[in-house]
Scaffold this motif. Structure first.
Motif, PDB file in Angstrom:
ATOM      1  N   VAL A  62       0.808  -1.221   0.000  1.00  0.00           N
ATOM      2  CA  VAL A  62       0.000   0.000   0.000  1.00  0.00           C
ATOM      3  C   VAL A  62       0.841   1.271   0.000  1.00  0.00           C
ATOM      4  N   LYS A  63       2.147   1.145   0.067  1.00  0.00           N
ATOM      5  CA  LYS A  63       3.009   2.322   0.089  1.00  0.00           C
ATOM      6  C   LYS A  63       2.766   3.207  -1.129  1.00  0.00           C
ATOM      7  N   GLY A  64       2.654   4.496  -0.874  1.00  0.00           N
ATOM      8  CA  GLY A  64       2.428   5.437  -1.955  1.00  0.00           C
ATOM      9  C   GLY A  64       0.970   5.609  -2.322  1.00  0.00           C
ATOM     10  N   ARG A  65       0.097   4.733  -1.792  1.00  0.00           N
ATOM     11  CA  ARG A  65      -1.335   4.822  -2.090  1.00  0.00           C
ATOM     12  C   ARG A  65      -2.175   5.118  -0.848  1.00  0.00           C
ATOM     13  N   PHE A  66      -1.762   4.596   0.279  1.00  0.00           N
ATOM     14  CA  PHE A  66      -2.528   4.757   1.519  1.00  0.00           C
ATOM     15  C   PHE A  66      -1.762   5.665   2.480  1.00  0.00           C
ATOM     16  N   THR A  67      -2.514   6.423   3.260  1.00  0.00           N
ATOM     17  CA  THR A  67      -1.931   7.169   4.372  1.00  0.00           C
ATOM     18  C   THR A  67      -2.802   6.957   5.605  1.00  0.00           C
ATOM     19  N   ILE A  68      -2.219   7.231   6.784  1.00  0.00           N
ATOM     20  CA  ILE A  68      -2.903   6.970   8.049  1.00  0.00           C
ATOM     21  C   ILE A  68      -2.923   8.242   8.892  1.00  0.00           C
ATOM     22  N   PRO A  69      -3.716   9.249   8.463  1.00  0.00           N
ATOM     23  CA  PRO A  69      -3.788  10.479   9.239  1.00  0.00           C
ATOM     24  C   PRO A  69      -4.548  10.285  10.554  1.00  0.00           C
ATOM     25  N   ARG A  70      -4.185  11.101  11.512  1.00  0.00           N
ATOM     26  CA  ARG A  70      -4.772  10.985  12.841  1.00  0.00           C
ATOM     27  C   ARG A  70      -5.178  12.367  13.315  1.00  0.00           C
ATOM     28  N   ASP A  71      -6.358  12.452  13.899  1.00  0.00           N
ATOM     29  CA  ASP A  71      -6.842  13.707  14.473  1.00  0.00           C
ATOM     30  C   ASP A  71      -6.847  13.543  15.986  1.00  0.00           C
ATOM     31  N   ASN A  72      -5.817  14.047  16.646  1.00  0.00           N
ATOM     32  CA  ASN A  72      -5.702  13.852  18.098  1.00  0.00           C
ATOM     33  C   ASN A  72      -6.826  14.559  18.855  1.00  0.00           C
ATOM     34  N   ALA A  73      -7.235  15.716  18.375  1.00  0.00           N
ATOM     35  CA  ALA A  73      -8.270  16.482  19.065  1.00  0.00           C
ATOM     36  C   ALA A  73      -9.597  15.728  19.090  1.00  0.00           C
ATOM     37  N   LYS A  74      -9.877  15.009  18.013  1.00  0.00           N
ATOM     38  CA  LYS A  74     -11.127  14.262  17.922  1.00  0.00           C
ATOM     39  C   LYS A  74     -10.949  12.787  18.259  1.00  0.00           C
ATOM     40  N   ASN A  75      -9.709  12.408  18.580  1.00  0.00           N
ATOM     41  CA  ASN A  75      -9.395  10.996  18.856  1.00  0.00           C
ATOM     42  C   ASN A  75      -9.935  10.087  17.766  1.00  0.00           C
ATOM     43  N   THR A  76      -9.631  10.486  16.544  1.00  0.00           N
ATOM     44  CA  THR A  76     -10.093   9.742  15.377  1.00  0.00           C
ATOM     45  C   THR A  76      -8.912   9.398  14.489  1.00  0.00           C
ATOM     46  N   LEU A  77      -8.887   8.181  14.024  1.00  0.00           N
ATOM     47  CA  LEU A  77      -7.844   7.694  13.122  1.00  0.00           C
ATOM     48  C   LEU A  77      -8.490   7.449  11.766  1.00  0.00           C
ATOM     49  N   HIS A  78      -7.746   7.719  10.721  1.00  0.00           N
ATOM     50  CA  HIS A  78      -8.262   7.483   9.377  1.00  0.00           C
ATOM     51  C   HIS A  78      -7.318   6.579   8.588  1.00  0.00           C
ATOM     52  N   LEU A  79      -7.847   6.017   7.541  1.00  0.00           N
ATOM     53  CA  LEU A  79      -7.025   5.359   6.531  1.00  0.00           C
ATOM     54  C   LEU A  79      -7.484   5.918   5.189  1.00  0.00           C
ATOM     55  N   GLN A  80      -6.661   6.767   4.608  1.00  0.00           N
ATOM     56  CA  GLN A  80      -6.958   7.343   3.305  1.00  0.00           C
ATOM     57  C   GLN A  80      -6.409   6.402   2.243  1.00  0.00           C
ATOM     58  N   MET A  81      -7.312   5.879   1.431  1.00  0.00           N
ATOM     59  CA  MET A  81      -6.926   4.878   0.441  1.00  0.00           C
ATOM     60  C   MET A  81      -7.172   5.439  -0.958  1.00  0.00           C
ATOM     61  N   ASN A  82      -6.102   5.606  -1.702  1.00  0.00           N
ATOM     62  CA  ASN A  82      -6.177   6.124  -3.067  1.00  0.00           C
ATOM     63  C   ASN A  82      -5.708   5.055  -4.054  1.00  0.00           C
ATOM     64  N   SER A  83      -6.037   5.254  -5.304  1.00  0.00           N
ATOM     65  CA  SER A  83      -5.618   4.318  -6.366  1.00  0.00           C
ATOM     66  C   SER A  83      -5.933   2.881  -5.986  1.00  0.00           C
ATOM     67  N   LEU A  84      -7.143   2.651  -5.560  1.00  0.00           N
ATOM     68  CA  LEU A  84      -7.527   1.326  -5.073  1.00  0.00           C
ATOM     69  C   LEU A  84      -7.509   0.285  -6.190  1.00  0.00           C
ATOM     70  N   LYS A  85      -7.159  -0.926  -5.788  1.00  0.00           N
ATOM     71  CA  LYS A  85      -7.049  -2.061  -6.698  1.00  0.00           C
ATOM     72  C   LYS A  85      -7.977  -3.173  -6.224  1.00  0.00           C
ATOM     73  N   PRO A  86      -8.381  -4.076  -7.104  1.00  0.00           N
ATOM     74  CA  PRO A  86      -9.220  -5.196  -6.672  1.00  0.00           C
ATOM     75  C   PRO A  86      -8.595  -5.998  -5.538  1.00  0.00           C
ATOM     76  N   GLU A  87      -7.290  -6.104  -5.523  1.00  0.00           N
ATOM     77  CA  GLU A  87      -6.616  -6.859  -4.455  1.00  0.00           C
ATOM     78  C   GLU A  87      -6.664  -6.153  -3.105  1.00  0.00           C
ATOM     79  N   ASP A  88      -7.166  -4.938  -3.054  1.00  0.00           N
ATOM     80  CA  ASP A  88      -7.375  -4.243  -1.781  1.00  0.00           C
ATOM     81  C   ASP A  88      -8.708  -4.640  -1.144  1.00  0.00           C
ATOM     82  N   THR A  89      -9.523  -5.401  -1.857  1.00  0.00           N
ATOM     83  CA  THR A  89     -10.805  -5.845  -1.317  1.00  0.00           C
ATOM     84  C   THR A  89     -10.603  -6.691  -0.076  1.00  0.00           C
ATOM     85  N   ALA A  90     -11.224  -6.282   1.020  1.00  0.00           N
ATOM     86  CA  ALA A  90     -11.040  -6.970   2.302  1.00  0.00           C
ATOM     87  C   ALA A  90     -11.918  -6.320   3.357  1.00  0.00           C
TER      88      ALA A  90
END
Length: 121
Positions: A62-90
């Protein structure tokens, strides 16, 4: 500790999705948080994690396609997934490890219920 994921869905190849993980009972800025996924018939694999200092690690797939931003103030974690592929299905899971640094993808302490991501070709 309770972790609740959201944001999954169905997209076409090349599309994007943003997953979210809302937490109670854990402070993101003080703990390692990770995203994992499990495809049908396969084992669970670590996708990305972020330590208390904000340092991140990504699986090679997933390098170069996914990032894992975090919002400490809201105690929320994200996974930003770009350029998705069928093999990312899960099913994608958010997890917490009660340590400041992450180390490897083993020994996570708490898990969410998962959110499904389906990528069609």
């Amino acid at each position: 500790v309770q972790l609740v994921e959201s944001g999954g869905g169905s997209v076409q190849t090349g599309g994007s999705l943003r997953l979210s993980c809302a937490a109670s009972g854990v402070t993101y800025s003080a703990h390692c948080m990770g995203w994992f996924r499990q495809a049908p018939g396969k084992g669970r694999e670590g996708v990305a994690h972020i330590n208390g200092a904000g340092g991140t690690t990504y699986a090679d797939a997933v390098k170069g396609r996914f990032t894992i931003p975090r919002d400490n103030a809201k105690n929320t974690l994200h996974l930003q997934m770009n350029s998705l592929k069928p093999e990312d299905t899960a099913m994608y899971y958010c997890a917490a490890k009660f340590t400041y640094f992450c180390g490897d993808y083993n020994n996570y302490n708490s898990w969410g219920q998962g959110t499904q991501v389906t990528v069609s070709s």
